[in-house]
Enzyme design. Structure first.
Site, short mmCIF file in Angstrom:
data_model
loop_
_atom_site.label_atom_id
_atom_site.label_comp_id
_atom_site.label_asym_id
_atom_site.label_seq_id
_atom_site.Cartn_x
_atom_site.Cartn_y
_atom_site.Cartn_z
N ASN A 11 12.95 13.83 41.34
CA ASN A 11 13.26 15.05 42.09
C ASN A 11 13.92 16.05 41.13
OD1 ASN A 11 14.10 17.03 43.85
ND2 ASN A 11 15.66 15.78 44.87
N LYS A 13 14.60 19.12 41.67
CA LYS A 13 15.42 20.14 42.35
C LYS A 13 15.07 21.53 41.83
CE LYS A 13 18.81 16.62 43.17
NZ LYS A 13 20.12 16.28 43.63
N HIS A 100 16.22 16.22 52.79
CA HIS A 100 17.21 16.04 51.73
C HIS A 100 18.54 16.65 52.17
CE1 HIS A 100 19.24 16.10 47.89
NE2 HIS A 100 18.31 15.26 47.44
N GLU A 102 20.68 18.25 50.65
CA GLU A 102 20.94 19.61 50.16
C GLU A 102 20.31 20.64 51.09
OE1 GLU A 102 19.61 18.96 46.14
OE2 GLU A 102 21.42 17.82 45.72
N GLU A 169 20.01 8.02 50.85
CA GLU A 169 20.79 8.73 49.85
C GLU A 169 22.15 9.13 50.41
OE1 GLU A 169 17.47 10.46 47.19
OE2 GLU A 169 18.42 12.03 48.35
N GLY A 175 24.48 13.27 42.70
CA GLY A 175 24.99 14.11 41.61
C GLY A 175 26.44 13.89 41.25
N SER A 206 22.62 9.39 42.09
CA SER A 206 23.22 9.04 40.79
C SER A 206 22.58 7.83 40.11
CB SER A 206 24.73 8.82 40.92
OG SER A 206 25.36 10.03 41.27
P1 PGA Z 1 20.90 12.57 41.58
O1 PGA Z 1 20.05 13.20 42.78
O2 PGA Z 1 20.09 11.43 41.03
O3 PGA Z 1 21.05 13.69 40.62
O4 PGA Z 1 22.19 12.10 42.16
C1 PGA Z 1 19.43 12.38 43.70
C2 PGA Z 1 18.86 13.18 44.82
O5 PGA Z 1 19.34 14.25 45.16
O6 PGA Z 1 17.88 12.79 45.41
#
Ligand code: PGA
Length: 245
Positions: A11, A13, A100, A102, A169, A175, A206
């Site tokens: 991903n 982003k 997601h 976010e 998640e 993150g 992460s």
């Molecule tokens: P990350 O993101 O691996 O940077 O923590 C995972 C995600 O948002 O799916």
């Protein structure tokens, strides 16, 4: 876990331009020679601007492309700035990430997420359906309740289980460099798998080349959704390699 079929989702982003496409070349090369290549599925979810060029680059490889979100209406309409699932499919996407955190944080609720999932299935896309609790919810021991609600509402009236990958998640793990304790994660994945049978379940938050050694011990996981580390081909390859070691 050595021979298990595992899915790795990158991903990206809101990162990357046309130059970033070069970073997938080492991954393509690696997969050609990897001894477990038949057990690996890799799906790149770049920003929308890169879906078509990435699709062209990956066309004769086993790697696949997906979008990171979509509008809930698969038909065209006056929705400035939006992209629907028909359009994603049209430029080569076979997957789309929906739900997601976010985007949930920006107001996407379970009902809207359910509409988006229906739209994706309607357009012939596979869905990477993200769920997860916040730190506050976890502290109040609401994790199972939240996940149950997110999945039940998100997948309401969805029949085709094969088209859906559930990605657990925890919001607080994304993150931050933090991951759940392995025994707790095992328990959560078991809860999801027992309650919502026959779905593949991934973990995201992460994931990196260091913690993959612990994460891969969770036998009931079907793969990983990788954010930050997936933009670096060396780290991404490392994660895949270590999953099978
Ligand atoms: P990350 O993101 O691996 O940077 O923590 C995972 C995600 O948002 O799916």
């Amino acid at each position: 876990m050595t021979n298990k079929y595992m899915i790795f989702i990158a991903n990206w982003k809101m990162f990357g331009g046309l130059n970033s496409l070069n970073s997938i070349n080492p991954v393509i090369k690696f997969l050609k020679i990897f001894k477990n290549k038949k057990s690996v599925k890799i799906i790149y979810c770049p920003p929308t601007t890169l879906i078509y060029p990435m699709y062209k680059r990956l066309k004769n490889t086993p790697l696949m492309v997906g979008g990171q979100n979509c509008h809930e209406n698969h038909k065209s309409g006056a929705f400035t700035g939006s992209i629907n699932t028909t359009m994603l499919k049209n430029v080569g996407a076979s997957y789309v990430i929906i739900g997601h955190s976010e985007n949930r944080r920006n107001g996407e609720n379970n009902t809207l997420i359910n509409q988006k999932i229906k739209s994706a299935i309607n357009s012939g896309l596979n869905v990477i359906f993200c769920i997860g609790e916040t730190l506050g919810e976890r502290k109040k021991k609401l994790t199972k309740k939240i996940l149950n609600r997110q999945i039940t509402s998100g997948l309401k009236k969805i029949k085709n289980k094969k088209k859906i990958l559930i990605s657990y998640e925890p919001v607080w793990a994304i993150g931050t460099g933090l991951i759940p304790k392995i025994n707790e994660l095992y328990e959560t994945i078991s809860f999801i798998k027992n309650k919502f049978k026959d779905y593949k379940v991934l973990y995201g938050g992460s994931v990196n080349p260091k913690n993959i050694k612990d994460l891969k011990t969770i036998e009931n996981l079907d793969g990983f959704l990788i954010g930050g580390a997936s933009q670096n081909s060396k780290k991404f390859i490392d994660i895949i390699k270590k999953t099978y070691n």
